[in-house]
Design a protein around this motif. Structure first.
Motif, PDB file in Angstrom:
ATOM      1  N   LEU A 278       0.834  -1.200   0.000  1.00 33.94           N
ATOM      2  CA  LEU A 278       0.000   0.000   0.000  1.00 33.94           C
ATOM      3  C   LEU A 278       0.875   1.259   0.000  1.00 33.94           C
ATOM      4  O   LEU A 278       0.642   2.197  -0.761  1.00 33.94           O
ATOM      5  CB  LEU A 278      -0.891  -0.035   1.243  1.00 33.94           C
ATOM      6  N   ILE A 279       1.896   1.250   0.844  1.00 38.08           N
ATOM      7  CA  ILE A 279       2.805   2.402   0.918  1.00 38.08           C
ATOM      8  C   ILE A 279       3.479   2.624  -0.433  1.00 38.08           C
ATOM      9  O   ILE A 279       3.561   3.741  -0.934  1.00 38.08           O
ATOM     10  CB  ILE A 279       3.873   2.183   2.009  1.00 38.08           C
ATOM     11  N   SER A 280       3.936   1.532  -1.036  1.00 34.19           N
ATOM     12  CA  SER A 280       4.708   1.683  -2.269  1.00 34.19           C
ATOM     13  C   SER A 280       3.845   2.121  -3.439  1.00 34.19           C
ATOM     14  O   SER A 280       4.360   2.513  -4.473  1.00 34.19           O
ATOM     15  CB  SER A 280       5.401   0.379  -2.615  1.00 34.19           C
ATOM     16  N   SER A 281       2.519   2.057  -3.281  1.00 38.82           N
ATOM     17  CA  SER A 281       1.673   2.490  -4.396  1.00 38.82           C
ATOM     18  C   SER A 281       1.716   4.001  -4.546  1.00 38.82           C
ATOM     19  O   SER A 281       1.457   4.522  -5.614  1.00 38.82           O
ATOM     20  CB  SER A 281       0.240   2.008  -4.206  1.00 38.82           C
ATOM     21  N   PHE A 282       2.056   4.715  -3.470  1.00 35.12           N
ATOM     22  CA  PHE A 282       2.160   6.175  -3.641  1.00 35.12           C
ATOM     23  C   PHE A 282       3.544   6.721  -3.325  1.00 35.12           C
ATOM     24  O   PHE A 282       3.874   7.814  -3.767  1.00 35.12           O
ATOM     25  CB  PHE A 282       1.084   6.912  -2.845  1.00 35.12           C
ATOM     26  N   ALA A 283       4.367   5.995  -2.581  1.00 37.89           N
ATOM     27  CA  ALA A 283       5.727   6.484  -2.308  1.00 37.89           C
ATOM     28  C   ALA A 283       6.637   5.961  -3.399  1.00 37.89           C
ATOM     29  O   ALA A 283       6.926   4.777  -3.461  1.00 37.89           O
ATOM     30  CB  ALA A 283       6.200   5.996  -0.947  1.00 37.89           C
ATOM     31  N   ARG A 284       7.080   6.866  -4.277  1.00 35.95           N
ATOM     32  CA  ARG A 284       7.761   6.402  -5.480  1.00 35.95           C
ATOM     33  C   ARG A 284       9.270   6.509  -5.414  1.00 35.95           C
ATOM     34  O   ARG A 284       9.940   6.300  -6.396  1.00 35.95           O
ATOM     35  CB  ARG A 284       7.254   7.190  -6.691  1.00 35.95           C
ATOM     36  N   ASN A 285       9.819   6.914  -4.255  1.00 30.51           N
ATOM     37  CA  ASN A 285      11.266   6.762  -4.152  1.00 30.51           C
ATOM     38  C   ASN A 285      11.604   6.157  -2.797  1.00 30.51           C
ATOM     39  O   ASN A 285      10.827   6.209  -1.854  1.00 30.51           O
ATOM     40  CB  ASN A 285      12.011   8.063  -4.443  1.00 30.51           C
ATOM     41  N   GLN A 286      12.777   5.549  -2.758  1.00 28.99           N
ATOM     42  CA  GLN A 286      13.113   4.714  -1.606  1.00 28.99           C
ATOM     43  C   GLN A 286      13.169   5.515  -0.310  1.00 28.99           C
ATOM     44  O   GLN A 286      12.803   5.021   0.729  1.00 28.99           O
ATOM     45  CB  GLN A 286      14.445   4.010  -1.847  1.00 28.99           C
ATOM     46  N   PHE A 287      13.623   6.776  -0.414  1.00 31.81           N
ATOM     47  CA  PHE A 287      13.732   7.576   0.798  1.00 31.81           C
ATOM     48  C   PHE A 287      12.351   7.816   1.409  1.00 31.81           C
ATOM     49  O   PHE A 287      12.128   7.562   2.592  1.00 31.81           O
ATOM     50  CB  PHE A 287      14.413   8.914   0.476  1.00 31.81           C
ATOM     51  N   VAL A 288      11.417   8.269   0.583  1.00 29.33           N
ATOM     52  CA  VAL A 288      10.067   8.541   1.077  1.00 29.33           C
ATOM     53  C   VAL A 288       9.420   7.247   1.553  1.00 29.33           C
ATOM     54  O   VAL A 288       8.794   7.208   2.618  1.00 29.33           O
ATOM     55  CB  VAL A 288       9.218   9.202  -0.038  1.00 29.33           C
ATOM     56  N   ALA A 365      -4.339  -2.732  -1.288  1.00 27.12           N
ATOM     57  CA  ALA A 365      -3.185  -2.617  -2.180  1.00 27.12           C
ATOM     58  C   ALA A 365      -3.584  -3.009  -3.600  1.00 27.12           C
ATOM     59  O   ALA A 365      -3.238  -2.333  -4.570  1.00 27.12           O
ATOM     60  CB  ALA A 365      -2.047  -3.494  -1.684  1.00 27.12           C
ATOM     61  N   ARG A 366      -4.336  -4.088  -3.706  1.00 25.90           N
ATOM     62  CA  ARG A 366      -4.776  -4.542  -5.027  1.00 25.90           C
ATOM     63  C   ARG A 366      -5.654  -3.484  -5.692  1.00 25.90           C
ATOM     64  O   ARG A 366      -5.578  -3.238  -6.893  1.00 25.90           O
ATOM     65  CB  ARG A 366      -5.539  -5.863  -4.893  1.00 25.90           C
ATOM     66  N   ALA A 367      -6.475  -2.823  -4.862  1.00 27.11           N
ATOM     67  CA  ALA A 367      -7.410  -1.839  -5.422  1.00 27.11           C
ATOM     68  C   ALA A 367      -6.696  -0.575  -5.890  1.00 27.11           C
ATOM     69  O   ALA A 367      -7.070   0.008  -6.901  1.00 27.11           O
ATOM     70  CB  ALA A 367      -8.472  -1.485  -4.377  1.00 27.11           C
ATOM     71  N   VAL A 368      -5.659  -0.141  -5.153  1.00 31.78           N
ATOM     72  CA  VAL A 368      -5.023   1.124  -5.536  1.00 31.78           C
ATOM     73  C   VAL A 368      -3.928   0.943  -6.584  1.00 31.78           C
ATOM     74  O   VAL A 368      -3.565   1.900  -7.254  1.00 31.78           O
ATOM     75  CB  VAL A 368      -4.437   1.895  -4.331  1.00 31.78           C
ATOM     76  N   PHE A 369      -3.398  -0.267  -6.711  1.00 32.34           N
ATOM     77  CA  PHE A 369      -2.371  -0.484  -7.729  1.00 32.34           C
ATOM     78  C   PHE A 369      -3.024  -0.621  -9.082  1.00 32.34           C
ATOM     79  O   PHE A 369      -3.804  -1.527  -9.305  1.00 32.34           O
ATOM     80  CB  PHE A 369      -1.595  -1.769  -7.428  1.00 32.34           C
ATOM     81  N   HIS A 370      -2.722   0.283  -9.980  1.00 31.85           N
ATOM     82  CA  HIS A 370      -3.246   0.113 -11.323  1.00 31.85           C
ATOM     83  C   HIS A 370      -2.128   0.355 -12.307  1.00 31.85           C
ATOM     84  O   HIS A 370      -1.029   0.778 -11.940  1.00 31.85           O
ATOM     85  CB  HIS A 370      -4.446   1.017 -11.566  1.00 31.85           C
ATOM     86  N   ARG A 371      -2.415   0.091 -13.555  1.00 22.98           N
ATOM     87  CA  ARG A 371      -1.352   0.124 -14.564  1.00 22.98           C
ATOM     88  C   ARG A 371      -1.084   1.521 -15.066  1.00 22.98           C
ATOM     89  O   ARG A 371      -0.855   1.709 -16.246  1.00 22.98           O
ATOM     90  CB  ARG A 371      -1.778  -0.728 -15.747  1.00 22.98           C
ATOM     91  N   ARG A 372      -1.161   2.500 -14.212  1.00 26.67           N
ATOM     92  CA  ARG A 372      -0.870   3.848 -14.691  1.00 26.67           C
ATOM     93  C   ARG A 372       0.084   4.524 -13.734  1.00 26.67           C
ATOM     94  O   ARG A 372       0.237   4.122 -12.590  1.00 26.67           O
ATOM     95  CB  ARG A 372      -2.161   4.652 -14.831  1.00 26.67           C
ATOM     96  N   LEU A 373       0.711   5.592 -14.216  1.00 24.80           N
ATOM     97  CA  LEU A 373       1.725   6.262 -13.408  1.00 24.80           C
ATOM     98  C   LEU A 373       1.128   7.312 -12.500  1.00 24.80           C
ATOM     99  O   LEU A 373       1.781   7.766 -11.574  1.00 24.80           O
ATOM    100  CB  LEU A 373       2.761   6.928 -14.320  1.00 24.80           C
ATOM    101  N   ASP A 374      -0.109   7.731 -12.753  1.00 26.07           N
ATOM    102  CA  ASP A 374      -0.679   8.809 -11.918  1.00 26.07           C
ATOM    103  C   ASP A 374      -1.550   8.251 -10.805  1.00 26.07           C
ATOM    104  O   ASP A 374      -1.879   7.086 -10.790  1.00 26.07           O
ATOM    105  CB  ASP A 374      -1.488   9.790 -12.772  1.00 26.07           C
TER     106      ASP A 374
END
Lengths: 374, 597
Positions: A278-288, A365-374
């Protein structure tokens, strides 16, 4: 699952295992970090008071006073130092050379020989509240023991009319290590589960590989599954190593059945992995991702799980918040399985809560992960 | 999803069709419009180039086409499929290589190929033949066991391409595949693309900031700040400029000549090239040497063929409104009138056998060169050639492993501090304080260089006037357009009137007008006696330097004036080689020596 989809999943899994094997950071988080934490908590941190430096102020030495001070010297809890006057002792306490002062007034022996009721003065340093309470309790215990022994020696009845006979169940040695170490395992699992998953997916975002993956024929559920399986195994491996260390190195008893432990751990691992995803679906760099994982999973697991700090004595609002901390349920199960055995009335409701959280986080996590970058 | 089959009688749907496509992003509190109403069609077959500087919207358009983003409004169709409605159908038929190639660095070449073959559903039986073909095409055959992270930039680019081609796509989307890659790899990539489009009928959408690559495309889409400036075959865009391009030579110094020509009303563009100045006139009229003031007696103009960049510059001028070039050289009054005498006669930077190793990796390998006062010296090379490492050592930011370094007469090993007061450094990445305003940044850097009181006020006033920063005084540095950021960064680097200026890829990503303006300032500084060291991977910018060194794999392969370096690549079949030809010749010669050794 058809053959092509199976090959996709197998390809992703192979990639993930190769990366784990080649990049030592994942293995370090899964195995080295737990070992370091266990060593620190197992050896370094103890909530028990032992060999507490204590000032004994004996204003008028005598046989009775000597017998009293030797009672302290014999106790494993104290390392007494003799002082002649109270001012000196208080200065030593201010300098943190001693943690408490026991003071025998000059009329101690006289009053003891008459009516048998001779008060002693006890001063403890309240800066460390936990220690202060422990020392106070221990001093009373030593005193009561000494009084009883003195009375018996003089052929009198015990001066204390009523004495409690405490009997400690489930952790007979009353060793804080025995309950810290199982609780710590929950914290470690949170770390390997959430932090590791969040970090490795953030790494894919950072390096642009996630972007490349998304434009292949791979399905989102396959990407998620390929992250779940390896880190589940890695987390369970870290768990097994931690349990082995707890039992073999620290001698923490494992009273309950290992399969109950494994089952509960698996449920908790899934919940932790779900949080990581879930975290990784919006935190796009390792530091964040690392920051968020530590703030929303590791710290709550540390502070609000009941692992060190008793939930029952927290303010009501905080108690309510602890219900959303998955580690709370796991700590309850762990402490029960390790120290009390398979107490189903504890294990079943907590395991159910863990299962609900696992389903919730993985589903989210399954619900928020989609095949788009935004 | 089976590949779509177009009805035989119908014209196949275009590879890409955009109908009023808009897309914006929210960055903090700001809204950045990446694409602002794009209407365009790219036909099937051949290479369509998406050409524009940074922040033009190239990557956004690529991602929209790949189904990785949804447009805010408008419609985008790829191979006749509405991407927003059915991204999976599009993704099954396109190959997409993102910037940085999307490779797993801790997987070997073979393992990367295996992964993408698994993901793209290539049957195991087909793989040996397919791999053999791809490895042959990319020349990666001998390296299948090497970790992708240990490959050179050019090899990574080719591996990334091989991974996207493992299942032959109908449409190939390549997002800036050539940025920072050496020219040999760049040329090889274009050979692969030619093979794909001519031989296998693949359609390629190729984005780039290098304008010279536009000429290799069949069609180009010119993007600038989210708007389409034009589209069509590249010859159409440069064709309009035919008869307006000339090469001017005179006995005057190149930079003075350029300065004089650039200020003329009938000159649209003047850049230094091949010992003279390349001039593009504002209208189709022959240049008039008599109108140059002050007069240049032996000025001669020879017509040269138009190039794509001329057309792009013309269109940028049309849309942005032509701004009269200020002449920084003459207005440079604030700079030290008399610079202190150089410690050694002539050479203010001396580099001898300089080497820097990081672990077992040699970033800079025994290089030597010298830079004279007032000279513009360029380091030309691909990413990873060792340019930035050299720079950091020259600025005293990184100690060398071995070798000697003298800057402004001081040995950097023993006296780094006095050197720092005499040099200005402009880092590759924007390195000012993004949260501070323009004025605050200027004040901060003035104080950081220990300027006080009236002196400080004077320098800040100079910087805001000289770099035309006054209108942007209160704007937050982060929000400035790229060209302004560059200007502000240069202003800050010049705050303490350094005698040596280090510019690390100062113009990468800047549009051609911004690049020209930037170089005008650099030329002005050099005319005043400031020594300038600049790194670049733009071949044409190498021409602006007095002397340059071509670097690859940490070594200096060739050094000298641009003309001398180009002359080494002169052959009977190629009487007038470009800088890129020379670069390739130098690298190939070094490779041959390497093989012979």
């Amino acid at each position: 699952m058809n053959q092509v989809a199976f090959r996709r999943l197998r390809g992703l899994l192979r990639k993930e295992f190769l990366q784990i094997w080649r990049d030592p950071s994942a293995l370090a988080i899964a195995f080295l970090l737990p070992a370091v934490l266990l060593l620190i908590f197992g050896y370094g941190v103890s909530l028990d008071a032992r060999n507490v430096p204590l000032a004994l102020v004996v204003q008028r030495p005598g046989a009775l006073a000597a017998s009293f001070t030797s009672a302290f010297a014999r106790s494993p809890y104290f390392r007494p130092r003799a002082f002649l006057d109270i001012q000196q002792a208080e200065r030593a306490m201010q300098a943190r050379e001693v943690k408490g002062v026991v003071w025998l007034p000059s009329d101690f022996a006289r009053r003891a020989e008459h009516g048998g009721n001779s008060p002693i003065g006890v001063i403890v340093n309240g800066v460390d509240a936990n220690d202060a309470r422990l020392i106070e309790g221990y001093v009373q215990q030593v005193w009561a023991t000494w009084l009883t022994a003195e009375a018996r020696a003089q052929g009198q009845a015990s001066p204390t009319p009523l004495s409690a006979q405490p009997r400690v169940r489930f952790n007979p040695a009353v060793s804080s290590r025995n309950y810290l170490v199982p609780g710590l395992i929950a914290v470690i699992m949170t770390l390997t589960g959430a932090l590791l998953t969040a970090l490795v997916i953030a790494r894919e975002w950072e390096r642009g590989t996630m972007e490349a993956l998304m434009v292949t024929r791979v399905a989102m559920r396959e990407i998620l599954l390929a992250k779940l399986v390896p880190y589940f195994l890695l987390g369970m491996g870290g768990m097994a190593a931690s349990v082995a260390m707890a039992v073999l190195l620290f001698g923490v008893p494992l009273v309950g059945a290992w399969w109950v432990l494994a089952g509960a751990s698996a449920l908790f691992m899934l919940a932790a992995l779900g949080m990581g995803l879930l975290i990784s679906s919006f935190a796009r760099n390792q530091f964040v991702a690392g920051q968020i994982a530590i703030i929303v999973t590791f710290l709550p697991a540390f502070l609000l799980s009941g692992f060190v700090f008793d939930i029952g004595s927290m303010p009501r609002v905080v108690q309510w918040i602890t219900h959303v901390v998955a580690a709370r349920y796991f700590v309850a199960i762990l402490q029960s399985v390790f120290l009390a055995g398979d107490v189903w009335s504890v294990i079943l409701p907590n395991a159910l809560a863990l299962a609900v959280m696992a389903v919730l986080f993985l589903g989210l996590a399954r619900a928020v992960f989609h095949r788009r970058l935004d | 999803m089976p590949p779509g089959v177009d009805p035989p009688e119908a014209e196949p749907a275009p590879a890409l069709r955009c109908v009023d496509v808009r897309r914006s992003f929210r960055i903090g509190k700001r809204v950045v419009v990446a694409l602002d109403g794009i209407n365009v069609e790219a036909r099937r077959g051949g290479v369509t180039g998406l050409i524009g500087p940074d922040a033009a919207g190239k990557t956004t358009l690529m991602r929209l086409a790949a189904g990785l983003l949804l447009p805010d409004s408008g419609r985008i169709e790829v191979l006749g499929i509405d991407v927003a409605r059915d991204p999976l159908a599009v993704q099954a038929r396109v190959g997409y290589m993102p910037q940085h190639f999307g490779l797993y660095e801790d997987l070997s070449v073979r393992e990367n190929l295996d992964l993408y073959a698994d993901l793209q559903g290539v049957a195991p039986a087909e793989r040996p033949a397919r791999y053999a073909e791809l490895l042959h095409m990319t020349g990666l055959g001998p390296f299948t066991g090497r970790m992708a992270g240990r490959l050179s930039g050019g090899m990574k680019q080719k591996l990334g391409l091989a991974c996207t081609l493992v299942q032959p796509p109908e449409l190939l989307l390549l997002d800036e595949p050539t940025v920072g890659v050496d020219p040999v790899s760049r040329r090889e990539l274009w050979q692969i693309i030619d093979h794909l489009t001519r031989g296998l009928r693949t359609t390629v959408l190729f984005s780039t900031a290098y304008l010279d690559e536009a000429e290799r495309c069949d069609t180009v889409l010119l993007l600038h700040e989210g708007k389409l400036l034009g589209s069509g075959p590249p010859r159409e865009i440069s064709g309009a400029m035919e008869g307006r391009s000339f090469h001017a030579v005179a006995s005057l110094g190149r930079r003075q000549l350029q300065e004089r020509l650039a200020s003329l009303p009938w000159v649209m563009d003047a850049v230094i090239q091949s010992g003279g100045v390349r001039v593009v006139t504002a209208t189709r009229t022959a240049p008039d040497p008599a109108s140059v003031w002050p007069p240049v007696p032996d000025l001669r103009f020879t017509p040269v063929p138009a190039r794509f960049e001329d057309g792009f510059v013309a269109r940028l001028n049309d849309t942005m409104g032509r701004t009269a070039p200020s002449s920084p050289a003459s207005a440079e009054g604030g700079l030290r009138a008399a610079l202190p005498p150089p410690a050694q006669d002539g050479e203010v930077i001396v580099v001898e056998h300089l080497t820097r190793r990081f672990g077992d990796f040699t970033a800079v390998d025994d290089i030597s060169f010298g830079v004279r006062r007032g000279e513009i010296f360029g380091l030309l090379g691909a990413n990873g050639a060792g340019k930035s490492t050299t720079f950091r050592m020259l600025c005293g930011l990184l100690p060398p492993t071995s070798g000697r370094l003298r800057v402004a007469g001081f040995d950097l090993r023993t006296a780094a501090a006095p050197v720092r007061g005499r040099i200005g450094y402009m880092a590759q990445k924007f390195s000012l304080y993004g949260d501070l305003s323009v004025a605050q940044n200027l004040r901060f850097f003035a104080s950081a260089y220990r300027l006080r009181g009236a002196r400080r006020a004077e320098r800040i006033a100079w910087a805001s006037e000289e770099f035309e920063l006054a209108p942007m005084q209160d704007a937050t540095a982060r929000d400035l357009p790229l060209g302004f950021k560059q200007r502000l960064a240069l202003a800050c680097a010049l705050m303490h009137e350094p005698e040596i200026l280090f510019l690390d890829e100062p113009t990468s990503g800047v549009d051609p007008l911004g690049r020209r303006e930037f170089w005008r300032r650099i030329n002005g500084l050099a005319e005043l006696g400031v020594t300038v060291l600049v790194t670049t991977h733009f071949m044409e910018e190498a021409e602006y330097c007095d002397r340059l060194a071509i670097m690859a794999q940490g070594r200096v392969l060739s050094a000298g004036t641009p003309e001398a370096i180009k002359a080494t690549a002169r052959t009977a079949s190629r009487p007038d080689p470009t800088m890129e030809d020379a670069f390739i010749a130098v690298i190939e010669a070094a490779d041959n020596r390497g093989l012979a050794a």
